[in-house]
Design a protein around this motif. Structure first.
Motif, PDB file in Angstrom:
ATOM      1  N   GLU A 289       0.815  -1.208   0.000  1.00 41.51           N
ATOM      2  CA  GLU A 289       0.000   0.000   0.000  1.00 41.51           C
ATOM      3  C   GLU A 289       0.856   1.269   0.000  1.00 41.51           C
ATOM      4  OE1 GLU A 289      -3.248   2.021   3.026  1.00 41.51           O
ATOM      5  OE2 GLU A 289      -3.400  -0.136   2.614  1.00 41.51           O
TER       6      GLU A 289
ATOM      7  N   ASN B  62      -3.389  -2.624   3.678  1.00 37.23           N
ATOM      8  CA  ASN B  62      -2.996  -2.856   5.069  1.00 37.23           C
ATOM      9  C   ASN B  62      -4.200  -3.222   5.935  1.00 37.23           C
ATOM     10  OD1 ASN B  62      -0.362  -2.182   4.399  1.00 37.23           O
ATOM     11  ND2 ASN B  62      -0.589  -0.035   5.019  1.00 37.23           N
ATOM     12  N   ASN B  63      -5.320  -2.523   5.735  1.00 35.20           N
ATOM     13  CA  ASN B  63      -6.514  -2.714   6.556  1.00 35.20           C
ATOM     14  C   ASN B  63      -7.739  -3.076   5.721  1.00 35.20           C
ATOM     15  OD1 ASN B  63      -5.258  -1.932   9.141  1.00 35.20           O
ATOM     16  ND2 ASN B  63      -5.068   0.069   8.131  1.00 35.20           N
ATOM     17  N   CYS B  64      -7.494  -3.559   4.529  1.00 32.04           N
ATOM     18  CA  CYS B  64      -8.555  -4.014   3.626  1.00 32.04           C
ATOM     19  C   CYS B  64      -7.924  -5.012   2.676  1.00 32.04           C
ATOM     20  CB  CYS B  64      -9.173  -2.831   2.873  1.00 32.04           C
ATOM     21  SG  CYS B  64      -8.003  -1.978   1.788  1.00 32.04           S
TER      22      CYS B  64
END
Length: 263
Positions: free
Chosen positions: A157, A185-187
């Motif tokens: 990312e 990172n978060n998806c």
């Protein structure tokens, strides 16, 4: 004789004003000349302006960038559905849009979430010109693919966040767009989309590119339901699903303005 047309502007793929991707929506009773629609889109000077007319139990839909008519646009389709549902008293939970090149597109509503049913557009390997790597910022991708647009896959990312393209150079290399993506990172995955040849340096949130991204990442990650962010400055969020040769994209929308055009 002067014609008065309604116009709306919607922020799509977001639940907050000034986020997501702005699209103008112009309802028509019948088609006006394409040259007039192009002038309106240029005057609006945002990534897409959607025009639609009622046709029996469905609507015909077209989209214009500031410089040309485009073959497929997700966020302006979502914006059009949002206006039909919230401003124009559309009573059903599903809308069918007939388009010139993308076939029939369906949008359904559940509470404040809209789901777009679009054609999947799988990508194929592509040999990238060296000039494109220089124009995108010099960072070499791990994979290069293409459908309508060139797609560059990066390691992470942070690579996507830190790209600083030379837009004037990009515009000379390819008339279509350049899509960059990586695992999130978060998806599940993130992306950005650059299309300076269409008068848009960076598109904030792009539904049509997810027709490429969803089948790619579904195969890569081994799952058909995906959560994605387009990490432009305005940022957009999408809940995605691969369903055979179709992709489903869900997101929110908020109305920014409504007014009138005089032409």
């Amino acid at each position: 004789m002067m014609i008065k047309l309604p116009i709306y502007q919607v922020d799509a793929f977001t639940n907050q004003l000034f986020g997501g991707n702005p699209a103008a929506v112009v309802p028509l009773d019948q088609w006006i000349p394409a040259s007039e629609m192009q002038k309106i889109a240029a005057e609006n000077n945002i990534s897409e302006t959607a025009f639609f007319i009622p046709q029996g139990d469905h609507y015909e839909l077209r989209w214009f960038t500031p410089t040309f008519e485009i073959d497929l646009c997700g966020h302006a389709t979502l914006a059009t559905a949002h206006i039909l549902f919230t401003e124009l008293n559309y009573a059903k939970d599903e809308i069918h849009f007939h388009t010139l090149k993308a076939g029939t597109l369906t949008v359904t509503r559940k509470d404040d979430l809209y789901t777009l049913d679009f054609p999947a557009r799988p990508v194929a390997a592509f040999e990238v010109p060296d000039a494109l790597i220089d124009a995108i910022g010099g960072k070499k991708p791990t994979e290069v693919l293409r459908a309508r647009d060139i797609m560059l896959v990066y390691e992470n990312e942070e690579d996507i966040k830190h790209l600083k393209p030379d837009f004037s150079a990009l515009a000379k290399i390819d008339k279509d767009g350049v899509l960059v993506t990586a695992k999130g990172n978060n998806c599940d995955f993130v992306s950005r989309f650059f299309i300076p040849a269409a008068g848009i340096n960076e598109d904030p949130v792009t539904g049509s590119t997810h027709c490429n991204l969803i089948p790619y990442w579904a195969e890569k990650l081994g799952k058909n339901q995906l959560h994605a962010f387009q990490i432009s400055e305005r940022k957009g969020e999408l809940w995605c699903e691969l369903k055979g040769d179709r992709v489903l994209m869900s997101g929110n929308a908020v109305t920014y303005l409504k007014g009138e055009i005089y032409i």
